[in-house]
Design a protein around this motif. Structure first.
Motif, PDB file in Angstrom:
ATOM      1  N   MET A 110       0.838  -1.190   0.000  1.00 36.09           N
ATOM      2  CA  MET A 110       0.000   0.000   0.000  1.00 36.09           C
ATOM      3  C   MET A 110       0.879   1.249   0.000  1.00 36.09           C
ATOM      4  SD  MET A 110      -3.301  -0.873   0.202  1.00 36.09           S
ATOM      5  CE  MET A 110      -4.071   0.525   1.006  1.00 36.09           C
ATOM      6  N   ILE A 111       0.449   2.295  -0.718  1.00 36.95           N
ATOM      7  CA  ILE A 111       1.168   3.565  -0.723  1.00 36.95           C
ATOM      8  C   ILE A 111       0.927   4.274   0.616  1.00 36.95           C
ATOM      9  CG2 ILE A 111       1.379   5.828  -1.821  1.00 36.95           C
ATOM     10  CD1 ILE A 111       2.424   3.527  -3.524  1.00 36.95           C
ATOM     11  N   ARG A 112       2.013   4.562   1.331  1.00 34.74           N
ATOM     12  CA  ARG A 112       1.892   5.213   2.627  1.00 34.74           C
ATOM     13  C   ARG A 112       1.651   6.714   2.459  1.00 34.74           C
ATOM     14  NH1 ARG A 112       7.143   2.695   5.711  1.00 34.74           N
ATOM     15  NH2 ARG A 112       7.914   4.772   5.143  1.00 34.74           N
ATOM     16  N   LYS A 113       1.157   7.345   3.510  1.00 33.51           N
ATOM     17  CA  LYS A 113       0.900   8.783   3.464  1.00 33.51           C
ATOM     18  C   LYS A 113       2.183   9.579   3.243  1.00 33.51           C
ATOM     19  CE  LYS A 113      -3.408   9.002   6.103  1.00 33.51           C
ATOM     20  NZ  LYS A 113      -4.104   9.583   7.281  1.00 33.51           N
ATOM     21  N   ASP A 114       3.303   9.090   3.810  1.00 32.68           N
ATOM     22  CA  ASP A 114       4.544   9.849   3.649  1.00 32.68           C
ATOM     23  C   ASP A 114       5.102   9.750   2.222  1.00 32.68           C
ATOM     24  OD1 ASP A 114       5.396   7.220   3.693  1.00 32.68           O
ATOM     25  OD2 ASP A 114       6.947   7.514   5.209  1.00 32.68           O
ATOM     26  N   ALA A 115       4.570   8.822   1.407  1.00 27.97           N
ATOM     27  CA  ALA A 115       5.000   8.705   0.013  1.00 27.97           C
ATOM     28  C   ALA A 115       4.166   9.572  -0.928  1.00 27.97           C
ATOM     29  CB  ALA A 115       4.919   7.247  -0.442  1.00 27.97           C
ATOM     30  N   MET A 116       3.009   9.992  -0.481  1.00 27.73           N
ATOM     31  CA  MET A 116       2.092  10.704  -1.383  1.00 27.73           C
ATOM     32  C   MET A 116       2.642  12.030  -1.905  1.00 27.73           C
ATOM     33  SD  MET A 116      -1.596   9.835   0.367  1.00 27.73           S
ATOM     34  CE  MET A 116      -2.158   8.123   0.486  1.00 27.73           C
ATOM     35  N   PRO A 117       3.309  12.867  -1.099  1.00 19.61           N
ATOM     36  CA  PRO A 117       3.837  14.123  -1.651  1.00 19.61           C
ATOM     37  C   PRO A 117       4.812  13.906  -2.808  1.00 19.61           C
ATOM     38  CG  PRO A 117       3.807  14.234   0.738  1.00 19.61           C
ATOM     39  CD  PRO A 117       3.479  12.813   0.375  1.00 19.61           C
ATOM     40  N   ALA A 118       5.668  12.883  -2.712  1.00 20.67           N
ATOM     41  CA  ALA A 118       6.615  12.606  -3.800  1.00 20.67           C
ATOM     42  C   ALA A 118       5.881  12.186  -5.060  1.00 20.67           C
ATOM     43  CB  ALA A 118       7.603  11.522  -3.375  1.00 20.67           C
ATOM     44  N   LEU A 119       4.875  11.330  -4.921  1.00 18.09           N
ATOM     45  CA  LEU A 119       4.115  10.874  -6.085  1.00 18.09           C
ATOM     46  C   LEU A 119       3.255  12.000  -6.660  1.00 18.09           C
ATOM     47  CD1 LEU A 119       3.073   7.326  -4.822  1.00 18.09           C
ATOM     48  CD2 LEU A 119       4.847   7.899  -6.490  1.00 18.09           C
ATOM     49  N   ASP A 120       2.732  12.864  -5.790  1.00 18.73           N
ATOM     50  CA  ASP A 120       1.956  14.007  -6.279  1.00 18.73           C
ATOM     51  C   ASP A 120       2.847  14.947  -7.095  1.00 18.73           C
ATOM     52  OD1 ASP A 120      -0.242  12.970  -4.993  1.00 18.73           O
ATOM     53  OD2 ASP A 120      -0.121  14.333  -3.272  1.00 18.73           O
ATOM     54  N   LYS A 121       4.082  15.139  -6.647  1.00 18.68           N
ATOM     55  CA  LYS A 121       5.020  15.984  -7.390  1.00 18.68           C
ATOM     56  C   LYS A 121       5.310  15.394  -8.764  1.00 18.68           C
ATOM     57  CE  LYS A 121       8.792  17.359  -5.281  1.00 18.68           C
ATOM     58  NZ  LYS A 121      10.172  17.315  -4.719  1.00 18.68           N
ATOM     59  N   LEU A 122       5.514  14.083  -8.821  1.00 19.19           N
ATOM     60  CA  LEU A 122       5.747  13.424 -10.103  1.00 19.19           C
ATOM     61  C   LEU A 122       4.548  13.569 -11.027  1.00 19.19           C
ATOM     62  CD1 LEU A 122       7.475  10.154  -8.858  1.00 19.19           C
ATOM     63  CD2 LEU A 122       8.544  11.958 -10.205  1.00 19.19           C
ATOM     64  N   ALA A 123       3.348  13.390 -10.495  1.00 16.67           N
ATOM     65  CA  ALA A 123       2.144  13.531 -11.307  1.00 16.67           C
ATOM     66  C   ALA A 123       2.039  14.945 -11.872  1.00 16.67           C
ATOM     67  CB  ALA A 123       0.903  13.195 -10.474  1.00 16.67           C
ATOM     68  N   ASP A 124       2.343  15.952 -11.065  1.00 12.66           N
ATOM     69  CA  ASP A 124       2.295  17.345 -11.536  1.00 12.66           C
ATOM     70  C   ASP A 124       3.287  17.568 -12.674  1.00 12.66           C
ATOM     71  OD1 ASP A 124       0.351  17.934  -9.691  1.00 12.66           O
ATOM     72  OD2 ASP A 124       1.723  18.830  -8.235  1.00 12.66           O
ATOM     73  N   LEU A 125       4.514  17.053 -12.526  1.00 12.08           N
ATOM     74  CA  LEU A 125       5.526  17.234 -13.563  1.00 12.08           C
ATOM     75  C   LEU A 125       5.142  16.507 -14.849  1.00 12.08           C
ATOM     76  CD1 LEU A 125       8.753  16.880 -11.394  1.00 12.08           C
ATOM     77  CD2 LEU A 125       8.028  18.934 -12.637  1.00 12.08           C
ATOM     78  N   MET A 126       4.588  15.295 -14.716  1.00  9.29           N
ATOM     79  CA  MET A 126       4.203  14.531 -15.897  1.00  9.29           C
ATOM     80  C   MET A 126       3.026  15.173 -16.628  1.00  9.29           C
ATOM     81  SD  MET A 126       4.747  10.658 -14.396  1.00  9.29           S
ATOM     82  CE  MET A 126       4.496   9.786 -15.946  1.00  9.29           C
ATOM     83  N   GLN A 127       2.143  15.821 -15.882  1.00  8.00           N
ATOM     84  CA  GLN A 127       1.042  16.533 -16.516  1.00  8.00           C
ATOM     85  C   GLN A 127       1.540  17.794 -17.220  1.00  8.00           C
ATOM     86  OE1 GLN A 127      -1.515  17.011 -13.127  1.00  8.00           O
ATOM     87  NE2 GLN A 127      -2.606  15.080 -13.462  1.00  8.00           N
ATOM     88  N   LYS A 128       2.555  18.429 -16.668  1.00  9.34           N
ATOM     89  CA  LYS A 128       3.073  19.666 -17.247  1.00  9.34           C
ATOM     90  C   LYS A 128       3.949  19.399 -18.462  1.00  9.34           C
ATOM     91  CE  LYS A 128       5.557  23.918 -16.070  1.00  9.34           C
ATOM     92  NZ  LYS A 128       6.168  24.715 -14.979  1.00  9.34           N
ATOM     93  N   TYR A 129       4.741  18.314 -18.411  1.00  8.66           N
ATOM     94  CA  TYR A 129       5.699  18.032 -19.480  1.00  8.66           C
ATOM     95  C   TYR A 129       5.341  16.696 -20.146  1.00  8.66           C
ATOM     96  CZ  TYR A 129       8.475  21.708 -17.282  1.00  8.66           C
ATOM     97  OH  TYR A 129       8.901  22.901 -16.767  1.00  8.66           O
ATOM     98  N   SER A 130       4.865  16.764 -21.364  1.00  6.62           N
ATOM     99  CA  SER A 130       4.396  15.567 -22.061  1.00  6.62           C
ATOM    100  C   SER A 130       5.522  14.622 -22.450  1.00  6.62           C
ATOM    101  CB  SER A 130       3.626  15.978 -23.321  1.00  6.62           C
ATOM    102  OG  SER A 130       4.471  16.709 -24.213  1.00  6.62           O
ATOM    103  N   PHE A 131       6.763  15.093 -22.442  1.00  7.33           N
ATOM    104  CA  PHE A 131       7.893  14.263 -22.870  1.00  7.33           C
ATOM    105  C   PHE A 131       8.520  13.499 -21.706  1.00  7.33           C
ATOM    106  CE2 PHE A 131       9.381  18.538 -21.950  1.00  7.33           C
ATOM    107  CZ  PHE A 131      10.466  18.331 -21.121  1.00  7.33           C
ATOM    108  N   ALA A 158      13.222  11.907 -19.493  1.00 10.56           N
ATOM    109  CA  ALA A 158      12.817  12.656 -20.682  1.00 10.56           C
ATOM    110  C   ALA A 158      13.041  11.791 -21.915  1.00 10.56           C
ATOM    111  CB  ALA A 158      13.609  13.953 -20.789  1.00 10.56           C
ATOM    112  N   PHE A 159      12.107  11.824 -22.860  1.00 10.06           N
ATOM    113  CA  PHE A 159      12.204  11.114 -24.138  1.00 10.06           C
ATOM    114  C   PHE A 159      12.561   9.641 -23.904  1.00 10.06           C
ATOM    115  CE2 PHE A 159      13.702  15.524 -24.452  1.00 10.06           C
ATOM    116  CZ  PHE A 159      12.644  16.057 -25.164  1.00 10.06           C
ATOM    117  N   PRO A 160      11.641   8.901 -23.277  1.00 13.38           N
ATOM    118  CA  PRO A 160      11.967   7.572 -22.765  1.00 13.38           C
ATOM    119  C   PRO A 160      12.105   6.472 -23.804  1.00 13.38           C
ATOM    120  CG  PRO A 160       9.653   8.076 -22.406  1.00 13.38           C
ATOM    121  CD  PRO A 160      10.280   9.330 -22.916  1.00 13.38           C
TER     122      PRO A 160
END
Length: 274
Positions: free
Chosen positions: A77-98, A178-180
């Motif tokens: 299970m994803i712990r609460k202390d892991a959520m900020p890191a994953l939220d940051k990744l989601a924000d970056l992936m939404q902002k940068y399509s590459f 980037a450019f995976p």
């Protein structure tokens, strides 16, 4: 379409009609395509219109950000202390399509090899499911799982280890690339159209400026041993260094004012430099 040819110098040449506008697109495998629609012979009094272009190589699988999330014993299970890191990744992936994400998941050494392979697989899938709830398509997440085969410390089978050391092994390493896809020909992303980058690694610098996540490591009074809380920060930095051979680690050491000069030296903090 105007026919083109190469001269003895390797230059691309064409016969252009007077008082006309032209465009050119240059492509080469492994490089961003280049388009110039500004070529014109209108009002041109000379006999040769010259242009010089530089193609920029596509920085395939360029790591631009690394993080680590941790799990409880025998859990995925994803712990609460892991959520900020994953939220940051989601924000970056939404902002940068590459940008796509590589998730490499691990376990500690307890339980059987077969069980730990399944557990690390479930941990990788849990990251995908969490990001999916944030709007990130699973096609943008690449999963790897290793069970207990890649421990970060000497906590193998049957060896006594403190729980905080076992914890370091119950992890998913998150590498934003980037450019995976090295088989794909990418256009320069819209997000980078206005960026004047001479080297592909300039993209890394751009993302790092936004994230600003260079770690600072603190020490107890009169001590040089690492605090447990900072070991994960250094693990994250180590992953980035492994994946970017041209990245170097610059370390500065500081103390407070207590003690004499002979003893108050070099308790390090870390900064990444290219």
């Amino acid at each position: 379409m105007v026919p083109t040819a190469r001269n003895g110098k390797g230059e691309l040449t064409a016969q252009l009609e007077p008082e006309s506008d032209f465009g050119i697109t240059i492509t080469k495998p492994g490089y961003f395509p280049l388009t110039d629609e500004s070529i014109t012979t209108k009002g041109f009094a000379g006999d040769t219109v010259k242009r010089e272009y530089k193609l920029v190589p596509i920085p395939y699988q360029l790591p631009v950000h690394v993080d680590i999330v941790y799990y409880d014993l025998d859990k995925f299970m994803i712990r609460k202390d892991a959520m900020p890191a994953l939220d940051k990744l989601a924000d970056l992936m939404q902002k940068y399509s590459f940008l796509d994400l590589l998730v490499a998941s691990h376990t500690d050494s307890r339980a059987s090899d077969e069980y730990n392979i399944v557990l690390s697989n479930n941990r990788a899938k849990a990251v995908t499911e969490y990001l999916g709830a944030k709007g990130i398509d699973s096609d943008r997440v690449r999963l790897e799982w290793f069970g207990e085969s890649q421990l970060v410390n000497d906590c193998g089978n049957g060896k006594p280890c403190a729980e905080d050391n076992h914890q370091l092994n119950r992890r998913s390493e998150l590498v934003l690339e980037a450019f995976p896809d090295p088989t794909k020909e990418y256009d320069i992303p819209q997000e980078l159209k206005d960026m004047d980058f001479c080297e592909p690694e300039d993209i890394f610098e751009k993302i790092q400026e936004e994230i600003n996540d260079i770690p600072t490591i603190y020490f107890d009074f009169d001590k040089s041993m690492l605090r447990s809380v900072h070991k994960s920060e250094l693990e994250r930095t180590a992953i980035m260094l492994k994946r970017m051979p041209n990245l170097m680690l610059y370390i500065e050491g500081h103390t407070d004012q207590r003690g004499d000069e002979a003893t108050t030296r070099s308790c390090p903090s870390a900064e990444r430099r290219r």
